[in-house]
Motif scaffolding. Sequence first.
Motif, PDB file in Angstrom:
ATOM      1  N   ARG A  70       0.824  -1.212   0.000  1.00 24.72           N
ATOM      2  CA  ARG A  70       0.000   0.000   0.000  1.00 24.72           C
ATOM      3  C   ARG A  70       0.858   1.262   0.000  1.00 24.72           C
ATOM      4  O   ARG A  70       0.547   2.214  -0.710  1.00 24.72           O
ATOM      5  N   PHE A  71       1.936   1.276   0.778  1.00 21.37           N
ATOM      6  CA  PHE A  71       2.766   2.478   0.896  1.00 21.37           C
ATOM      7  C   PHE A  71       3.706   2.652  -0.290  1.00 21.37           C
ATOM      8  O   PHE A  71       4.036   3.768  -0.661  1.00 21.37           O
ATOM      9  N   ARG A  72       4.146   1.564  -0.890  1.00 20.59           N
ATOM     10  CA  ARG A  72       5.051   1.571  -2.053  1.00 20.59           C
ATOM     11  C   ARG A  72       6.308   2.425  -1.809  1.00 20.59           C
ATOM     12  O   ARG A  72       6.526   3.434  -2.483  1.00 20.59           O
ATOM     13  N   PRO A  73       7.137   2.031  -0.842  1.00 21.51           N
ATOM     14  CA  PRO A  73       8.317   2.839  -0.509  1.00 21.51           C
ATOM     15  C   PRO A  73       9.357   2.826  -1.626  1.00 21.51           C
ATOM     16  O   PRO A  73       9.479   1.866  -2.370  1.00 21.51           O
ATOM     17  N   HIS A  74      10.096   3.918  -1.728  1.00 19.78           N
ATOM     18  CA  HIS A  74      11.199   4.011  -2.684  1.00 19.78           C
ATOM     19  C   HIS A  74      12.473   3.426  -2.080  1.00 19.78           C
ATOM     20  O   HIS A  74      13.326   2.924  -2.802  1.00 19.78           O
ATOM     21  N   VAL A  75      12.592   3.500  -0.770  1.00 15.86           N
ATOM     22  CA  VAL A  75      13.781   3.027  -0.052  1.00 15.86           C
ATOM     23  C   VAL A  75      13.325   2.297   1.202  1.00 15.86           C
ATOM     24  O   VAL A  75      12.378   2.719   1.868  1.00 15.86           O
ATOM     25  N   LEU A  76      14.004   1.209   1.514  1.00 13.30           N
ATOM     26  CA  LEU A  76      13.767   0.502   2.771  1.00 13.30           C
ATOM     27  C   LEU A  76      14.950   0.754   3.695  1.00 13.30           C
ATOM     28  O   LEU A  76      16.101   0.688   3.277  1.00 13.30           O
ATOM     29  N   HIS A  77      14.639   1.030   4.947  1.00 14.39           N
ATOM     30  CA  HIS A  77      15.660   1.276   5.948  1.00 14.39           C
ATOM     31  C   HIS A  77      15.243   0.522   7.196  1.00 14.39           C
ATOM     32  O   HIS A  77      14.093   0.620   7.620  1.00 14.39           O
ATOM     33  N   GLY A  78      16.138  -0.239   7.762  1.00 10.28           N
ATOM     34  CA  GLY A  78      15.766  -0.963   8.966  1.00 10.28           C
ATOM     35  C   GLY A  78      16.805  -1.972   9.374  1.00 10.28           C
ATOM     36  O   GLY A  78      17.914  -2.015   8.836  1.00 10.28           O
ATOM     37  N   TYR A  79      16.438  -2.774  10.358  1.00  8.90           N
ATOM     38  CA  TYR A  79      17.317  -3.827  10.823  1.00  8.90           C
ATOM     39  C   TYR A  79      17.497  -4.854   9.703  1.00  8.90           C
ATOM     40  O   TYR A  79      16.506  -5.360   9.162  1.00  8.90           O
ATOM     41  N   PRO A  80      18.735  -5.189   9.348  1.00  8.18           N
ATOM     42  CA  PRO A  80      18.947  -6.171   8.269  1.00  8.18           C
ATOM     43  C   PRO A  80      18.255  -7.506   8.534  1.00  8.18           C
ATOM     44  O   PRO A  80      17.691  -8.101   7.622  1.00  8.18           O
ATOM     45  N   SER A  81      18.269  -7.958   9.772  1.00  6.26           N
ATOM     46  CA  SER A  81      17.651  -9.253  10.070  1.00  6.26           C
ATOM     47  C   SER A  81      16.141  -9.205   9.855  1.00  6.26           C
ATOM     48  O   SER A  81      15.545 -10.155   9.338  1.00  6.26           O
ATOM     49  N   ALA A  82      15.503  -8.098  10.226  1.00  2.64           N
ATOM     50  CA  ALA A  82      14.059  -7.961  10.030  1.00  2.64           C
ATOM     51  C   ALA A  82      13.730  -7.861   8.544  1.00  2.64           C
ATOM     52  O   ALA A  82      12.768  -8.474   8.066  1.00  2.64           O
ATOM     53  N   MET A  83      14.523  -7.092   7.808  1.00  2.00           N
ATOM     54  CA  MET A  83      14.276  -6.960   6.373  1.00  2.00           C
ATOM     55  C   MET A  83      14.491  -8.290   5.659  1.00  2.00           C
ATOM     56  O   MET A  83      13.778  -8.599   4.702  1.00  2.00           O
ATOM     57  N   ALA A  84      15.441  -9.088   6.127  1.00  2.00           N
ATOM     58  CA  ALA A  84      15.679 -10.402   5.519  1.00  2.00           C
ATOM     59  C   ALA A  84      14.482 -11.323   5.723  1.00  2.00           C
ATOM     60  O   ALA A  84      14.103 -12.067   4.816  1.00  2.00           O
ATOM     61  N   ILE A  85      13.870 -11.267   6.885  1.00  2.00           N
ATOM     62  CA  ILE A  85      12.689 -12.099   7.154  1.00  2.00           C
ATOM     63  C   ILE A  85      11.551 -11.729   6.206  1.00  2.00           C
ATOM     64  O   ILE A  85      10.928 -12.594   5.596  1.00  2.00           O
ATOM     65  N   VAL A  86      11.296 -10.436   6.060  1.00  2.00           N
ATOM     66  CA  VAL A  86      10.219  -9.986   5.175  1.00  2.00           C
ATOM     67  C   VAL A  86      10.556 -10.311   3.719  1.00  2.00           C
ATOM     68  O   VAL A  86       9.707 -10.770   2.960  1.00  2.00           O
ATOM     69  N   ALA A  87      11.821 -10.111   3.329  1.00  2.00           N
ATOM     70  CA  ALA A  87      12.226 -10.405   1.947  1.00  2.00           C
ATOM     71  C   ALA A  87      12.070 -11.889   1.629  1.00  2.00           C
ATOM     72  O   ALA A  87      11.591 -12.244   0.548  1.00  2.00           O
ATOM     73  N   ARG A  88      12.460 -12.762   2.559  1.00  2.00           N
ATOM     74  CA  ARG A  88      12.292 -14.208   2.333  1.00  2.00           C
ATOM     75  C   ARG A  88      10.822 -14.563   2.171  1.00  2.00           C
ATOM     76  O   ARG A  88      10.455 -15.383   1.329  1.00  2.00           O
ATOM     77  N   TYR A  89       9.975 -13.944   2.971  1.00  2.00           N
ATOM     78  CA  TYR A  89       8.546 -14.202   2.869  1.00  2.00           C
ATOM     79  C   TYR A  89       8.008 -13.760   1.505  1.00  2.00           C
ATOM     80  O   TYR A  89       7.243 -14.483   0.867  1.00  2.00           O
ATOM     81  N   ILE A  90       8.426 -12.591   1.035  1.00  2.00           N
ATOM     82  CA  ILE A  90       7.996 -12.101  -0.278  1.00  2.00           C
ATOM     83  C   ILE A  90       8.478 -13.041  -1.375  1.00  2.00           C
ATOM     84  O   ILE A  90       7.729 -13.374  -2.297  1.00  2.00           O
TER      85      ILE A  90
END
Length: 87
Positions: A45-65
């Motif tokens: 819904r938000f369609r971000p241009h850049v992701l910023h955050g904890y690498p471990s959290a972003m990896a979890i979401v990326a694996r799910y996607i």
Amino acid sequence: MLGGVVMKNAERRIWAYNPIYQSLNLSTFQLKEERLSEYVDALRRFRPHVLHGYPSAMAIVARYILCLLYTSPSPRDQRGGGLGGWG
């Protein structure tokens, strides 16, 4: 931002919009397997241009996607092209 943000009504909400910075803050405190679809929906819904955050959290979401992309029928069949709203 996918980071250590504590949300009010944490059981219900995983995100908060910051209008000053025009950013979406996603809490990592509720980052559990059964709620991953909520994170993906918020990002879609938000369609971000850049992701910023904890690498471990972003990896979890990326694996799910990636699992969604590889286990679901072709996004072209469902939405007429692209990566199911990601491309």
